[in-house]
Enzyme design. Structure first.
Site, PDB file in Angstrom:
ATOM      1  N   ASN A   9      55.663  23.018   7.498  1.00 26.24           N
ATOM      2  CA  ASN A   9      55.956  23.948   9.065  1.00 26.24           C
ATOM      3  C   ASN A   9      57.146  24.740   8.271  1.00 26.24           C
ATOM      4  OD1 ASN A   9      58.167  24.485  10.631  1.00 26.24           O
ATOM      5  ND2 ASN A   9      59.233  22.581  10.801  1.00 26.24           N
ATOM      6  N   LYS A  11      58.978  27.068   9.586  1.00 23.52           N
ATOM      7  CA  LYS A  11      60.606  27.403  10.477  1.00 23.52           C
ATOM      8  C   LYS A  11      60.925  28.981  10.616  1.00 23.52           C
ATOM      9  CE  LYS A  11      61.656  22.464   8.562  1.00 23.52           C
ATOM     10  NZ  LYS A  11      63.160  22.143   8.254  1.00 23.52           N
ATOM     11  N   HIS A  93      61.350  18.984  17.385  1.00 26.60           N
ATOM     12  CA  HIS A  93      61.604  19.421  16.249  1.00 26.60           C
ATOM     13  C   HIS A  93      63.231  18.534  16.132  1.00 26.60           C
ATOM     14  CE1 HIS A  93      62.728  20.205  11.832  1.00 26.60           C
ATOM     15  NE2 HIS A  93      62.021  19.877  11.556  1.00 26.60           N
ATOM     16  N   GLU A  95      65.884  19.794  14.265  1.00 27.65           N
ATOM     17  CA  GLU A  95      66.426  21.364  14.799  1.00 27.65           C
ATOM     18  C   GLU A  95      66.174  21.761  16.375  1.00 27.65           C
ATOM     19  OE1 GLU A  95      64.159  23.540  11.241  1.00 27.65           O
ATOM     20  OE2 GLU A  95      65.055  21.805  10.025  1.00 27.65           O
ATOM     21  N   GLU A 163      61.221  12.181  11.086  1.00 29.86           N
ATOM     22  CA  GLU A 163      61.831  13.015   9.939  1.00 29.86           C
ATOM     23  C   GLU A 163      63.027  12.910  10.320  1.00 29.86           C
ATOM     24  OE1 GLU A 163      59.438  17.241   9.369  1.00 29.86           O
ATOM     25  OE2 GLU A 163      60.428  17.513  11.103  1.00 29.86           O
ATOM     26  N   GLY A 169      65.728  18.742   4.403  1.00 33.56           N
ATOM     27  CA  GLY A 169      66.095  19.857   3.525  1.00 33.56           C
ATOM     28  C   GLY A 169      67.581  19.326   2.688  1.00 33.56           C
ATOM     29  N   SER A 208      62.404  16.852   2.772  1.00 32.54           N
ATOM     30  CA  SER A 208      62.705  16.610   1.287  1.00 32.54           C
ATOM     31  C   SER A 208      61.274  15.830   0.988  1.00 32.54           C
ATOM     32  CB  SER A 208      63.504  15.747   0.844  1.00 32.54           C
ATOM     33  OG  SER A 208      65.031  16.081   1.238  1.00 32.54           O
TER      34      SER A 208
HETATM   35  P1  13P Z   1      62.127  19.880   4.450  1.00 27.44           P
HETATM   36  O1  13P Z   1      60.551  19.636   3.343  1.00 27.44           O
HETATM   37  O2  13P Z   1      62.894  21.582   4.175  1.00 27.44           O
HETATM   38  O3  13P Z   1      63.263  19.059   4.111  1.00 27.44           O
HETATM   39  O4  13P Z   1      62.048  20.297   6.139  1.00 27.44           O
HETATM   40  C1  13P Z   1      61.656  18.379   6.320  1.00 27.44           C
HETATM   41  C2  13P Z   1      60.931  18.980   7.629  1.00 27.44           C
HETATM   42  O5  13P Z   1      61.860  19.547   8.689  1.00 27.44           O
HETATM   43  C3  13P Z   1      59.595  19.657   8.780  1.00 27.44           C
HETATM   44  O6  13P Z   1      59.606  19.960   9.630  1.00 27.44           O
END
Ligand code: 13P
Length: 248
Positions: A9, A11, A93, A95, A163, A169, A208
């Site tokens: 992803n 983002k 997601h 976010e 997640e 992150g 992560s």
């Molecule tokens: P990270 O791998 O950067 O922690 O992000 C995970 C994520 O949100 C994937 O959709």
């Protein structure tokens, strides 16, 4: 048999110059040994699709609207994503749940819109740090599954990504026992609701995931792959994660 899936992803990252990472991935992983998927920003989907024609790299989007067309300035519909070359779409997601206040009901509607356009939905669930600390991670995720997933989920039309918000992150991950507990719980919940069809639904872990922890995570029961953020931006890192999954 569930096909293992390594999904990246990107983002809100990636310009035309980033396509070199796709080229590298295609070069180093012509026959990856698992399914590999990149979800770039919508602006790059058509270009990535063009580069990936006849290749073993699938393309996904990061969101879609629940309607196929209409007066929704700035939004993108599932048929548009399919037309641009996507075969998957990430929905719900954390976010987007936070930044755009997306609700479980909207995510369920988006999932149905994705299916109508022939896309496979990757629906994301996960608890906050406070919910984990309160001991409510399982019921929170169970509730998200109940209300974010419409009727009719199968291994062909749905992937679920667990997640935990506090692991995204941050460089922190749940323990293998915590991931196993959640993934076994999600499998049981899905089979309870959708029956045998849910045995084929792939369950990804996200948060992560790095080359250094991938092999351990992929050894956990009911982990069928990963949804990778930061480490999917570089072909070398994502490639190492793909290799770990292929040999798990
Ligand atoms: P990270 O791998 O950067 O922690 O992000 C995970 C994520 O949100 C994937 O959709």
């Amino acid at each position: 048999m569930r096909r293992k899936l390594a999904a990246g992803n990107w983002k809100m990252n990636g310009l035309t110059a980033s396509l070199v990472e796709i080229e590298k991935l295609l070069e180093t992983h012509p026959d990856p040994g698992c399914e590999m998927l990149i979800c770039p920003p919508a602006t790059l989907i058509a270009q990535v699709a063009w580069r990936c024609r006849n290749k073993h790299l699938k393309i996904g989007a990061q969101d879609c609207h629940w309607e196929a067309a209409g007066a929704h300035t700035g939004d993108i519909s599932a048929p548009m994503l399919a037309d641009a070359g996507a075969s998957y779409v990430i929905l719900g997601h954390s976010e987007r749940r936070t930044d755009h206040e997306e609700t479980d009901a909207e995510i369920a509607a988006k999932t149905e819109a994705a299916w109508a356009a022939g896309l496979t939905a990757i629906v994301c669930v996960g608890e906050s740090e406070r919910q984990r600390d309160l001991g409510t991670a399982l019921p929170v995720v169970g509730g998200q599954l109940d209300t974010s997933l419409p009727a009719g989920c199968t291994g062909e039309n749905l992937v679920v990504a667990y997640e935990p918000i506090w692991a995204i992150g941050t460089g922190r991950t749940p323990s293998p026992a915590e991931i196993a507990e959640m993934h076994d719980f999600m499998r049981a919940a899905l089979v309870g609701r959708f029956g045998d069809a849910a045995k084929d639904i792939r369950l990804l872990y996200g948060g992560s995931v790095k080359p250094a922890n991938a092999a351990e995570i992929f050894g956990i029961s009911n982990v069928d792959g990963a949804l990778v953020g930061g480490a999917s931006l570089k072909a070398a890192d994502f490639g190492a994660i793909i290799d770990a999954l292929a040999s798990a």
